[in-house]
Design a protein around this motif. Structure first.
Motif, short mmCIF file in Angstrom:
data_model
loop_
_atom_site.label_atom_id
_atom_site.label_comp_id
_atom_site.label_asym_id
_atom_site.label_seq_id
_atom_site.Cartn_x
_atom_site.Cartn_y
_atom_site.Cartn_z
N THR A 212 0.84 -1.20 0.00
CA THR A 212 0.00 0.00 0.00
C THR A 212 0.88 1.25 0.00
O THR A 212 2.02 1.20 0.46
CB THR A 212 -0.93 0.03 1.23
OG1 THR A 212 -0.15 0.07 2.40
CG2 THR A 212 -1.84 -1.18 1.25
N PRO A 213 0.35 2.36 -0.49
CA PRO A 213 1.17 3.59 -0.50
C PRO A 213 1.43 4.10 0.91
O PRO A 213 0.66 3.83 1.83
CB PRO A 213 0.31 4.57 -1.30
CG PRO A 213 -1.07 4.06 -1.21
CD PRO A 213 -0.97 2.57 -1.06
N LEU A 214 2.52 4.83 1.03
CA LEU A 214 2.84 5.48 2.30
C LEU A 214 1.81 6.58 2.53
O LEU A 214 1.65 7.47 1.70
CB LEU A 214 4.26 6.05 2.23
CG LEU A 214 4.85 6.60 3.51
CD1 LEU A 214 5.07 5.48 4.53
CD2 LEU A 214 6.18 7.30 3.23
N LEU B 242 -4.14 -2.80 8.01
CA LEU B 242 -4.18 -2.90 6.55
C LEU B 242 -3.94 -1.54 5.89
O LEU B 242 -3.23 -1.44 4.91
CB LEU B 242 -5.51 -3.48 6.09
CG LEU B 242 -5.73 -4.95 6.39
CD1 LEU B 242 -7.17 -5.35 6.14
CD2 LEU B 242 -4.78 -5.81 5.58
N TYR B 243 -4.55 -0.50 6.43
CA TYR B 243 -4.50 0.82 5.80
C TYR B 243 -3.13 1.49 5.97
O TYR B 243 -2.60 2.09 5.03
CB TYR B 243 -5.60 1.71 6.36
CG TYR B 243 -5.75 3.03 5.65
CD1 TYR B 243 -6.25 3.09 4.35
CD2 TYR B 243 -5.39 4.22 6.27
CE1 TYR B 243 -6.39 4.30 3.69
CE2 TYR B 243 -5.53 5.43 5.62
CZ TYR B 243 -6.03 5.46 4.33
OH TYR B 243 -6.17 6.66 3.68
N LEU C 205 -12.91 1.65 3.17
CA LEU C 205 -13.01 1.20 1.79
C LEU C 205 -11.85 0.28 1.43
O LEU C 205 -12.05 -0.78 0.83
CB LEU C 205 -13.06 2.40 0.84
CG LEU C 205 -13.15 2.08 -0.65
CD1 LEU C 205 -14.44 1.33 -0.96
CD2 LEU C 205 -13.04 3.35 -1.47
N GLU C 206 -10.63 0.69 1.78
CA GLU C 206 -9.44 -0.14 1.51
C GLU C 206 -9.57 -1.50 2.19
O GLU C 206 -9.20 -2.53 1.62
CB GLU C 206 -8.18 0.56 1.99
CG GLU C 206 -7.78 1.75 1.17
CD GLU C 206 -7.11 1.38 -0.14
OE1 GLU C 206 -6.42 0.36 -0.20
OE2 GLU C 206 -7.29 2.13 -1.10
N PRO D 10 0.90 -7.30 1.69
CA PRO D 10 1.67 -8.13 2.62
C PRO D 10 1.01 -8.27 4.00
O PRO D 10 0.98 -9.36 4.57
CB PRO D 10 3.01 -7.41 2.73
CG PRO D 10 3.13 -6.65 1.44
CD PRO D 10 1.73 -6.25 1.09
N MET D 11 0.45 -7.19 4.53
CA MET D 11 -0.20 -7.26 5.84
C MET D 11 -1.45 -8.13 5.76
O MET D 11 -1.74 -8.88 6.69
CB MET D 11 -0.57 -5.85 6.34
CG MET D 11 -1.22 -5.84 7.70
SD MET D 11 -0.19 -6.44 9.05
CE MET D 11 0.92 -5.07 9.24
#
Length: 190
Positions: free
Chosen positions: A7-9, A42-43, A149-150, A162-163
């Protein structure tokens, strides 16, 4: 199956918000608290990775031998538990029925082995400190709409991270998948 993507930073002002986006978790409703933690894991997983790497590197520079010992032991216990969970029906059933207890057993086994090898303080600092910081942030940080949402996209299998894979291996995602499946089946019947 979707490919695995990091996921993006997330912006640091989102990661470290003001007091308006932080609240004490409801300790009486463990399911809601668990859902908040998993959603935040996750986020913000890339932010958590950066945080863990920074703490890990600082401790590694201070005690490289102890750090290597701790890494080797934790990796061996974790990989052994995953292998046992996949290849032994009794352990697999225990992992599915008691995912939190399974994680605690992995942590206790790692701690006991590291104690025997004399690298307890390195383990406590390099591994437990980032985990405690991550867990505290994930527990107290309120979710926003993008976060929710993610999480739904990840749980539905449209996106893999990965998480998400780690949480699934530890048995933490199955409950969310069942909720989504039940919701979708209900909507399809209507």
């Amino acid at each position: 199956m979707a490919k695995v993507e990091l996921t993006p930073l997330r912006p640091w002002d989102d990661f470290f918000p003001g007091s308006e986006r932080v609240a004490k978790p409801d300790f009486k409703d463990l399911a809601k608290w668990n859902n908040r933690v998993i959603s935040n894991l996750l986020y913000y997983q890339t932010n958590y990775l950066v945080l863990a790497v920074v703490v890990f590197l600082i401790v590694g520079f201070l005690n490289p031998v102890g750090m290597f010992t701790a890494m080797a032991v934790v990796s061996a216990v974790f990989m052994g538990s995953l292998w046992a969970g996949e290849n032994k029906a009794v352990i697999n059933n225990f992992k599915r029925q008691n995912p939190t207890a399974f994680v605690i057993i992995i942590m206790v086994a790692s701690y006991m082995l590291i104690t025997l090898l004399g690298s307890v303080m390195v383990f406590m600092t390099a591994v437990t400190l980032p985990l405690a910081l991550i867990f505290a942030h994930a527990s107290f940080r309120l979710r926003n709409m993008k976060n929710k949402l993610e999480n739904r996209i990840e749980c539905a299998g449209l996106k893999r991270s990965p998480m998400g894979i780690l949480l699934e291996a530890l048995g933490q995602q199955e409950e969310n998948l069942l909720k989504i499946q039940t919701f979708l089946e209900g909507k399809l019947k209507e």
